[in-house]
Design a protein around this motif. Structure first.
Motif, PDB file in Angstrom:
ATOM      1  N   GLY A 300      -4.090 -26.956 -11.726  1.00 32.20           N
ATOM      2  CA  GLY A 300      -4.742 -27.619 -10.606  1.00 32.20           C
ATOM      3  C   GLY A 300      -3.925 -28.713  -9.966  1.00 32.20           C
ATOM      4  O   GLY A 300      -4.470 -29.569  -9.262  1.00 32.20           O
ATOM      5  N   HIS A 301      -2.609 -28.696 -10.174  1.00 31.84           N
ATOM      6  CA  HIS A 301      -1.709 -29.707  -9.608  1.00 31.84           C
ATOM      7  C   HIS A 301      -1.884 -29.743  -8.085  1.00 31.84           C
ATOM      8  O   HIS A 301      -1.692 -28.739  -7.401  1.00 31.84           O
ATOM      9  N   PRO A 302      -2.246 -30.892  -7.514  1.00 31.65           N
ATOM     10  CA  PRO A 302      -2.571 -30.923  -6.086  1.00 31.65           C
ATOM     11  C   PRO A 302      -1.419 -30.565  -5.162  1.00 31.65           C
ATOM     12  O   PRO A 302      -1.622 -29.904  -4.134  1.00 31.65           O
ATOM     13  N   THR A 303      -0.204 -30.982  -5.488  1.00 28.98           N
ATOM     14  CA  THR A 303       0.929 -30.658  -4.621  1.00 28.98           C
ATOM     15  C   THR A 303       1.212 -29.160  -4.629  1.00 28.98           C
ATOM     16  O   THR A 303       1.481 -28.558  -3.591  1.00 28.98           O
ATOM     17  N   VAL A 304       1.125 -28.555  -5.798  1.00 24.62           N
ATOM     18  CA  VAL A 304       1.339 -27.115  -5.895  1.00 24.62           C
ATOM     19  C   VAL A 304       0.235 -26.370  -5.155  1.00 24.62           C
ATOM     20  O   VAL A 304       0.484 -25.387  -4.450  1.00 24.62           O
ATOM     21  N   ALA A 305      -0.999 -26.840  -5.293  1.00 23.71           N
ATOM     22  CA  ALA A 305      -2.117 -26.206  -4.594  1.00 23.71           C
ATOM     23  C   ALA A 305      -1.941 -26.295  -3.080  1.00 23.71           C
ATOM     24  O   ALA A 305      -2.232 -25.339  -2.354  1.00 23.71           O
ATOM     25  N   ALA A 306      -1.461 -27.423  -2.592  1.00 24.49           N
ATOM     26  CA  ALA A 306      -1.229 -27.581  -1.150  1.00 24.49           C
ATOM     27  C   ALA A 306      -0.168 -26.599  -0.663  1.00 24.49           C
ATOM     28  O   ALA A 306      -0.296 -26.015   0.424  1.00 24.49           O
ATOM     29  N   ALA A 307       0.878 -26.403  -1.451  1.00 27.91           N
ATOM     30  CA  ALA A 307       1.912 -25.432  -1.087  1.00 27.91           C
ATOM     31  C   ALA A 307       1.333 -24.022  -1.046  1.00 27.91           C
ATOM     32  O   ALA A 307       1.639 -23.235  -0.146  1.00 27.91           O
ATOM     33  N   ALA A 308       0.484 -23.695  -2.014  1.00 30.90           N
ATOM     34  CA  ALA A 308      -0.130 -22.368  -2.040  1.00 30.90           C
ATOM     35  C   ALA A 308      -1.004 -22.145  -0.814  1.00 30.90           C
ATOM     36  O   ALA A 308      -0.976 -21.068  -0.201  1.00 30.90           O
ATOM     37  N   LEU A 309      -1.778 -23.134  -0.430  1.00 25.96           N
ATOM     38  CA  LEU A 309      -2.647 -22.995   0.747  1.00 25.96           C
ATOM     39  C   LEU A 309      -1.824 -22.759   2.012  1.00 25.96           C
ATOM     40  O   LEU A 309      -2.184 -21.924   2.851  1.00 25.96           O
ATOM     41  N   ALA A 310      -0.718 -23.478   2.149  1.00 29.26           N
ATOM     42  CA  ALA A 310       0.153 -23.277   3.310  1.00 29.26           C
ATOM     43  C   ALA A 310       0.770 -21.878   3.288  1.00 29.26           C
ATOM     44  O   ALA A 310       0.913 -21.226   4.332  1.00 29.26           O
ATOM     45  N   ASN A 311       1.127 -21.406   2.111  1.00 29.26           N
ATOM     46  CA  ASN A 311       1.685 -20.065   1.971  1.00 29.26           C
ATOM     47  C   ASN A 311       0.654 -19.003   2.353  1.00 29.26           C
ATOM     48  O   ASN A 311       0.965 -18.033   3.053  1.00 29.26           O
ATOM     49  N   LEU A 312      -0.581 -19.165   1.911  1.00 27.67           N
ATOM     50  CA  LEU A 312      -1.641 -18.221   2.264  1.00 27.67           C
ATOM     51  C   LEU A 312      -1.877 -18.221   3.775  1.00 27.67           C
ATOM     52  O   LEU A 312      -2.148 -17.166   4.369  1.00 27.67           O
ATOM     53  N   ASP A 313      -1.773 -19.396   4.400  1.00 23.96           N
ATOM     54  CA  ASP A 313      -1.898 -19.475   5.859  1.00 23.96           C
ATOM     55  C   ASP A 313      -0.852 -18.595   6.543  1.00 23.96           C
ATOM     56  O   ASP A 313      -1.156 -17.878   7.500  1.00 23.96           O
ATOM     57  N   ILE A 314       0.388 -18.666   6.053  1.00 19.46           N
ATOM     58  CA  ILE A 314       1.469 -17.870   6.653  1.00 19.46           C
ATOM     59  C   ILE A 314       1.203 -16.385   6.467  1.00 19.46           C
ATOM     60  O   ILE A 314       1.345 -15.588   7.400  1.00 19.46           O
ATOM     61  N   LEU A 315       0.818 -15.991   5.270  1.00 16.63           N
ATOM     62  CA  LEU A 315       0.538 -14.584   5.009  1.00 16.63           C
ATOM     63  C   LEU A 315      -0.541 -14.056   5.954  1.00 16.63           C
ATOM     64  O   LEU A 315      -0.435 -12.935   6.477  1.00 16.63           O
ATOM     65  N   GLU A 316      -1.568 -14.864   6.191  1.00 18.08           N
ATOM     66  CA  GLU A 316      -2.645 -14.442   7.083  1.00 18.08           C
ATOM     67  C   GLU A 316      -2.218 -14.468   8.545  1.00 18.08           C
ATOM     68  O   GLU A 316      -2.411 -13.500   9.278  1.00 18.08           O
ATOM     69  N   ARG A 317      -1.630 -15.582   8.975  1.00 20.08           N
ATOM     70  CA  ARG A 317      -1.286 -15.757  10.390  1.00 20.08           C
ATOM     71  C   ARG A 317      -0.276 -14.727  10.858  1.00 20.08           C
ATOM     72  O   ARG A 317      -0.388 -14.202  11.976  1.00 20.08           O
ATOM     73  N   GLU A 318       0.704 -14.422  10.021  1.00 22.36           N
ATOM     74  CA  GLU A 318       1.758 -13.489  10.411  1.00 22.36           C
ATOM     75  C   GLU A 318       1.461 -12.050   9.994  1.00 22.36           C
ATOM     76  O   GLU A 318       2.311 -11.178  10.155  1.00 22.36           O
ATOM     77  N   LYS A 319       0.250 -11.836   9.468  1.00 23.03           N
ATOM     78  CA  LYS A 319      -0.199 -10.489   9.085  1.00 23.03           C
ATOM     79  C   LYS A 319       0.830  -9.791   8.185  1.00 23.03           C
ATOM     80  O   LYS A 319       1.170  -8.624   8.364  1.00 23.03           O
ATOM     81  N   LEU A 320       1.289 -10.523   7.180  1.00 18.23           N
ATOM     82  CA  LEU A 320       2.352  -9.998   6.332  1.00 18.23           C
ATOM     83  C   LEU A 320       1.859  -8.944   5.344  1.00 18.23           C
ATOM     84  O   LEU A 320       2.656  -8.128   4.866  1.00 18.23           O
ATOM     85  N   LEU A 321       0.568  -8.944   5.027  1.00 20.68           N
ATOM     86  CA  LEU A 321       0.056  -7.861   4.193  1.00 20.68           C
ATOM     87  C   LEU A 321       0.172  -6.537   4.936  1.00 20.68           C
ATOM     88  O   LEU A 321       0.591  -5.524   4.372  1.00 20.68           O
TER      89      LEU A 321
END
Length: 422
Positions: A300-321
């Protein structure tokens, strides 16, 4: 090849340090699908690091999200009743993306910890259900589940277990491509002794083996029939690698648990975890006094969680799936062209943005180091691929273009030609 100018003190994982200590390949920076060595030469990262750089390198959105979080709350734990907004937001988002309804998220610092968490939780679940004898964990030959204690014990790559003495008991392997062997093992052991079955949707480090048609659906049904927990190890397959969030959706599966890591942050910071079904969570969430006595300092490290959320944003926004789906065929066609190459025994892939070229048995018999030699030859032609026991694996970032996939093919041909020439 770039050579570091010193005799290293760094002990490299999975490395012959006698050979490596004065001959390292030193990577100094990365951007997009490219990494650069200390001499300034660039290489196409055909492996996305160790299967993880799904959104590519140098994404400033992730860097900025982590930096902003560190300015507010750099690090804190989530033991007992402590929590933080970033960890809560990440758990909520992952639970919403999960294929199981009312999922819960246990966060770790990597895939190996996720495997140990899932294995211990499987055993503890049955203990809480009044069946403490259900401790046996089944997995598959050729499987790789990390190098922690439980992951080493349930792994199916024998060389990774050699020399460590007795490992965790009550574990055994079944054939990696035969659902009937799972049924036979459960019936032989007795279902009342079996806690869980672990399987990678697409087998990664054990040679990169996509599942046979119907295999995953069959083992999921067998587990359900015998009331054995089904754990999908999606550490490699998650976050777009096979075109879905957790890999298993491609086959319509709803496992009891899913382990994840790698692509959840695209490797920018270490993070892993376990998605648990409502069934597995119920004894611990709906009854007082039942504590799962397990956890990592940095869960639950907050900095790592923030990085993950930003990464998920990119995956969604750029339709990488969806991008992974689009590129699956071009990558497979690029590799299949080597099926008749004199140095090649088999080409595997076609399920997600990953594939492997296995060297011919006679090539490996004549030179046990042929895979490493081929990997270095390919690198000399500007592309990094992953050497496995018998094969060369490819798993590029999801942002790769078709022309860059063509570059992988050109370098692969040059490396295979070098091996064939002796």
């Amino acid at each position: 090849m770039s050579t570091a100018p010193r005799n290293t003190a760094l002990w490299h994982p999975f490395a012959d340090m006698f050979e490596v200590r004065q001959s390292q390949f030193c990577v100094t920076r990365a951007d997009g699908v490219w990494v650069h060595d200390q001499e300034g030469r660039r290489y196409l990262d055909g492996t996305a690091g160790l299967w993880y750089a799904n959104v590519g390198h140098g994404r400033t959105e992730i860097v900025e999200a982590a930096a902003a979080q560190m300015r507010t709350l750099d690090a804190y734990f989530v033991f007992n009743d402590f929590t933080n907004p970033a960890a809560e937001a990440l758990a909520d988002r992952l639970a919403q993306l999960a294929p199981m309804p009312d999922a819960k998220i246990f966060l770790t610092t990597g895939g190996g910890e996720a495997i140990d968490t899932a294995a211990k939780l499987a055993r503890q679940y049955w203990a809480q259900r009044g069946q403490p004898q259900r401790t046996h964990i089944l997995s598959r030959g050729n499987a790789y589940h990390g190098t922690n204690g439980m992951g080493t014990s349930i792994g199916g790559i024998e060389v990774n277990q050699a020399g460590f003495g007795q490992l965790v008991p009550d574990t055994s392997r079944v054939a990696f491509d035969d659902a009937d062997s799972l049924r036979e093992a459960i019936e032989r052991l007795g279902a009342d002794r079996v806690a869980a079955f672990f399987a990678e949707p697409v087998m990664g480090a054990g040679g990169l083996h996509p599942p046979r048609p119907g295999y995953l659906e069959a083992v999921a049904k067998i587990c359900a029939e015998h009331d054995v927990l089904f754990v999908a190890d999606s550490v490699i397959c998650g976050f777009g690698r096979v075109g879905t969030w957790f890999g298993v959706e491609r086959w319509g599966l709803q496992p009891d648990m899913i382990t994840f890591a790698k692509g959840v942050t695209s490797g920018y910071l270490p993070l892993g975890g376990v998605v648990t079904s409502a069934r597995v969570a119920e004894p611990f969430w709906e009854h007082p006094g039942r504590v799962f006595r397990h956890g990592a300092t940095y869960s639950g490290h907050p900095t790592v969680a923030a990085a993950a959320l930003a990464n998920l944003d990119i995956l969604e926004r750029e339709k990488l799936l969806q991008r992974a789906d689009e590129l699956e065929r071009p990558l497979h066609e690029t590799l299949v062209q080597f099926a008749d190459h004199p140095a090649v025994g088999e080409v595997r892939g076609g399920t997600g943005l990953l594939g492997a070229v296995e060297l011919a048995p006679e090539v490996l018999d004549a030179d046990p180091g042929a895979v490493g030699r081929a990997q270095r030859a390919i690198r000399e032609h500007g592309v990094i691929v992953r050497p496995l026991a018998k094969a060369l694996a490819v798993s590029p970032p999801l942002i790769i273009t078709e022309s860059e996939i063509g570059m992988i093919g050109e370098a692969m041909r040059a490396g295979l030609d070098a091996v064939a020439a002796g």
